[in-house]
Design an enzyme around this catalytic site. Structure first.
Site, mmCIF file in Angstrom:
data_model
loop_
_atom_site.group_PDB
_atom_site.id
_atom_site.type_symbol
_atom_site.label_atom_id
_atom_site.label_comp_id
_atom_site.label_asym_id
_atom_site.label_seq_id
_atom_site.Cartn_x
_atom_site.Cartn_y
_atom_site.Cartn_z
ATOM 1 N N GLY A 78 -18.070 -2.186 -17.993
ATOM 2 C CA GLY A 78 -19.272 -1.788 -18.726
ATOM 3 C C GLY A 78 -19.985 -0.617 -18.070
ATOM 4 N N ARG A 142 -11.705 -1.861 -20.332
ATOM 5 C CA ARG A 142 -11.641 -3.132 -19.607
ATOM 6 C C ARG A 142 -10.201 -3.599 -19.355
ATOM 7 N NH1 ARG A 142 -16.616 -5.367 -18.953
ATOM 8 N NH2 ARG A 142 -18.295 -4.599 -20.286
ATOM 9 N N ASP A 172 -17.077 -6.292 -9.796
ATOM 10 C CA ASP A 172 -16.307 -7.140 -8.882
ATOM 11 C C ASP A 172 -14.853 -7.279 -9.313
ATOM 12 O OD1 ASP A 172 -17.350 -8.531 -11.057
ATOM 13 O OD2 ASP A 172 -17.486 -10.426 -10.000
ATOM 14 N N ASP A 173 -14.597 -7.469 -10.613
ATOM 15 C CA ASP A 173 -13.211 -7.598 -11.075
ATOM 16 C C ASP A 173 -12.445 -6.290 -10.881
ATOM 17 O OD1 ASP A 173 -13.368 -10.235 -11.776
ATOM 18 O OD2 ASP A 173 -13.796 -9.875 -13.886
ATOM 19 N N LYS A 199 -20.238 -0.900 -8.862
ATOM 20 C CA LYS A 199 -21.021 -0.651 -10.068
ATOM 21 C C LYS A 199 -21.238 -1.945 -10.832
ATOM 22 C CE LYS A 199 -19.215 -1.063 -13.501
ATOM 23 N NZ LYS A 199 -18.661 -1.484 -14.793
ATOM 24 N N THR A 200 -22.440 -2.232 -11.241
ATOM 25 C CA THR A 200 -22.741 -3.210 -12.291
ATOM 26 C C THR A 200 -24.254 -3.347 -12.418
ATOM 27 O OG1 THR A 200 -22.694 -5.537 -12.999
ATOM 28 C CG2 THR A 200 -22.404 -5.151 -10.669
ATOM 29 N N ASP A 202 -25.703 -5.807 -13.636
ATOM 30 C CA ASP A 202 -26.065 -7.211 -13.431
ATOM 31 C C ASP A 202 -26.500 -7.492 -11.999
ATOM 32 O OD1 ASP A 202 -25.474 -7.666 -16.034
ATOM 33 O OD2 ASP A 202 -23.683 -8.865 -15.686
ATOM 34 N N LYS A 239 -51.631 -13.131 -30.218
ATOM 35 C CA LYS A 239 -51.230 -14.163 -31.188
ATOM 36 C C LYS A 239 -49.733 -14.492 -31.169
ATOM 37 C CE LYS A 239 -50.951 -10.820 -35.032
ATOM 38 N NZ LYS A 239 -51.449 -10.496 -36.373
ATOM 39 N N MET A 247 -29.916 -9.040 -20.043
ATOM 40 C CA MET A 247 -28.539 -9.007 -19.538
ATOM 41 C C MET A 247 -28.422 -9.820 -18.252
ATOM 42 S SD MET A 247 -25.861 -6.934 -20.585
ATOM 43 C CE MET A 247 -25.543 -5.623 -21.764
ATOM 44 N N GLY A 248 -27.252 -10.381 -18.037
ATOM 45 C CA GLY A 248 -26.990 -11.149 -16.813
ATOM 46 C C GLY A 248 -26.322 -12.453 -17.131
ATOM 47 N N GLY A 423 -30.320 -0.573 -21.538
ATOM 48 C CA GLY A 423 -30.433 -0.198 -20.123
ATOM 49 C C GLY A 423 -29.166 0.342 -19.507
#
Length: 553
Positions: A78, A142, A172-173, A199-200, A202, A239, A247-248, A423
């Site tokens: 991503g 991916r 991580d993957d 990178k991520t 999350d 009101k 995300m996460g 984001g």
């Protein structure tokens, strides 16, 4: 490419480098390393790249002339703000080694390596993308690099282009796959170095040696701006209760950081829910209790932050999902033949009593998502579950019961939001612009040092960028063994929110005040120009983690 006025101004920004990287450097070896767990198993799987030392860079007073090098780069997984600056830093770094060096980008992720789809990244292309968001310079994908046939097919194009180093920018993957690729190429003497970059958005690729993954800073600042805007509206109209999913999926770092930045009335942390063995009803009752107390104080409005993966962290729901996965996999044909109106009852009739009761208590829409919206492996697509609607609907029902019991007098009206893609491709904050450029430039130094199986590491990130400490960490150091698709596999250990760490402790010490008072913070948009205390600040998570580390040592 047509550019906005802001993009034109940002194109002139020169990211700040750690002072040590501004001249020639040499790698200095530290102590040999071990994996975080399962040392014997990881060592057996990575005989050529296990136990390598940590590296740090120091000024080289007598640098030797260097030959040109050809380098390949891949964006994997991503998008995350700052990816273009990693590539820019890498490009500038290899050109500094020798101006004849060349950089090739493999298109649409790791699949581009396997399918031999690439472009040469020239200065004209690179200059179009400096300090911009997104991954559109070469695209991402991916495809997992995990099979020998893929490695061999990739090696064909690497040899054809005379590429001696490959940089994989991913989570991580992706970095696990980088380690596997590095090991394979080393074992066959392919002469190709493999370097990773963390990178991520999350925030779950971090540990003692990777202080944060890139993109997390920008994404949480973007989300916090919009949450702040909603809170300003919330406090103006007085009101609505806003239920905001963030995300996460695997960790709640984004929700926690956004809570620290905006001070919402409620923020659920998935890891705490799991640690306390909370049920769905416990979560609903917790939120309903705060809604009722605020109503008693005349405030029929508020904000609730919810991590995307919450539902999987509720132990009872996790068990339900596991049984549902098995049930629908084993009885796929029979279930498909059941009339749509009867499918809910079919599932209730075929589940164990405890899970049937939980399933029956779910709103119809969520129950349908659990049973029908499956991924290609037959599993629940958790990201599609509208947890924010599930919780607001159940809170509404609980408040109605409390009203009948005389425990609630008020008006509950809910609105729903999900902030995700907004984001992922924002123009990077100054922190991410600097951090990513340093990670890429640092990767070129690792290539120059002749190492493989390392991830680019830049540390001391709460200090000004010129004081950051660059180096390299063996990827195997971050690995453990986990069960994936029914088999034990080596993977980089995911970093979840730790309940004993300073960021969560800070949040926990303040949340009761935030719940009942209206102490909202409105962070506003990311600032690119101005004083450093406004423009260059890291996340609060990073600040509190560093403070916590100092306190412990």
């Amino acid at each position: 490419m047509e550019k906005s006025a802001l993009q034109k101004a940002r194109a002139t920004y020169q990211p700040k480098l750690p002072i040590v990287l501004t001249g020639a450097v040499k790698a200095v070896e530290g102590q040999p390393t071990n994996s975080v767990a399962d040392q014997e198993e990881i060592k057996k799987l990575f005989p050529n790249t296990y136990g390598l030392p940590e590296l740090k860079f120091e000024k080289d007073p007598a640098p030797a002339a260097r030959k040109p090098i050809n380098v390949g780069v891949i964006l994997s997984g991503g998008q995350a703000p700052g990816g273009h600056n990693v590539i820019s830093g890498l490009f500038d770094g290899i050109k500094k080694i020798n101006k004849e060096s060349r950089l090739y980008g493999f298109l649409m992720g790791p699949g581009g390596l396997v399918d031999h789809n690439y472009i040469e990244l020239t200065s004209n292309i690179i200059n179009e993308y400096r300090n911009t968001g997104g991954f559109d310079i070469i695209g991402s994908g991916r495809t997992k690099l995990e099979k020998k046939e893929q490695f061999d097919k990739g090696l064909e194009i690497l040899r054809e282009l005379n590429i001696s180093a490959l940089v994989i920018i991913g989570g991580d993957d992706s970095n696990t796959n980088a380690a596997i690729l590095a090991e394979y190429y080393k074992s066959i003497g392919a002469g190709v170095q493999v370097i990773g970059c963390p990178k991520t958005i999350d925030g779950d690729l971090k540990n003692d040696v990777i202080e944060t993954s890139f993109g997390f800073d920008t994404a949480t600042k973007v989300y916090s701006e919009v949450i702040g805007n909603i809170q300003r509206d919330c406090n103006s109209a007085k009101k609505y209760w806003h239920f905001i999913k963030l995300m996460g999926r695997s960790a709640s770092h984004i929700a926690l950081e956004c809570a620290l930045q905006t001070q919402p009335n409620v923020c659920i942390i998935s890891e705490e829910v799991e640690a306390k063995n909370m049920s769905l009803d416990d979560v609903v009752n917790y939120i309903a209790g705060i809604v009722a107390e605020r109503a008693a104080r005349g405030n029929n409005f508020g904000t609730v932050l919810i991590p995307e993966g919450l539902i999987e962290f509720i132990p009872a729901v996790k068990k339900l999902i596991a049984e549902l996965n098995d049930l629908l996999a084993k009885n796929a044909a029979e279930f498909a033949a059941v009339d749509a109106a009867d499918q809910r009852q079919y599932i209730i009739d075929h589940l164990s009593a405890d899970n049937a009761a939980i399933y029956a208590s779910l709103p119809l829409g969520v129950a349908r998502q659990l049973s029908l919206d499956r991924d290609p492996h037959g599993n629940v697509q958790v990201s599609l579950i509208e947890t924010e609607k599930l919780l607001s609907e159940m809170v509404g029902k609980r408040l109605a019961q409390m009203a009948e019991e005389g425990k609630y007098v008020g008006k509950f009206s809910a609105l729903h939001h999900f902030f995700g893609y907004e984001g992922r491709c924002a123009d990077p904050s100054n922190f991410d612009a600097d951090y990513c450029y340093a990670l890429g430039f640092n990767a070129s130094c690792l290539i120059n040092a002749g190492v493989t199986g390392y991830i680019s590491s830049v540390r001391k990130l709460t200090k000004p960028a010129v004081q950051w400490i660059p180096g390299g960490i063996p990827i195997t150091m971050m690995m453990n063994m986990e069960r994936r698709h029914g088999a034990m596999k080596p993977v980089i250990q995911k970093a979840l929110v730790r309940l004993d760490d300073a960021p969560f402790q800070k949040f926990a010490s303040k949340r009761n005040d935030w719940a009942y008072n209206t102490d909202y913070i409105y962070p506003g948009p990311i600032q690119y120009f101005g004083p450093a205390e406004v423009c260059d600040q890291p996340t609060l998570t990073l600040k509190y983690e560093h403070q916590g580390y100092k306190d412990r040592h």
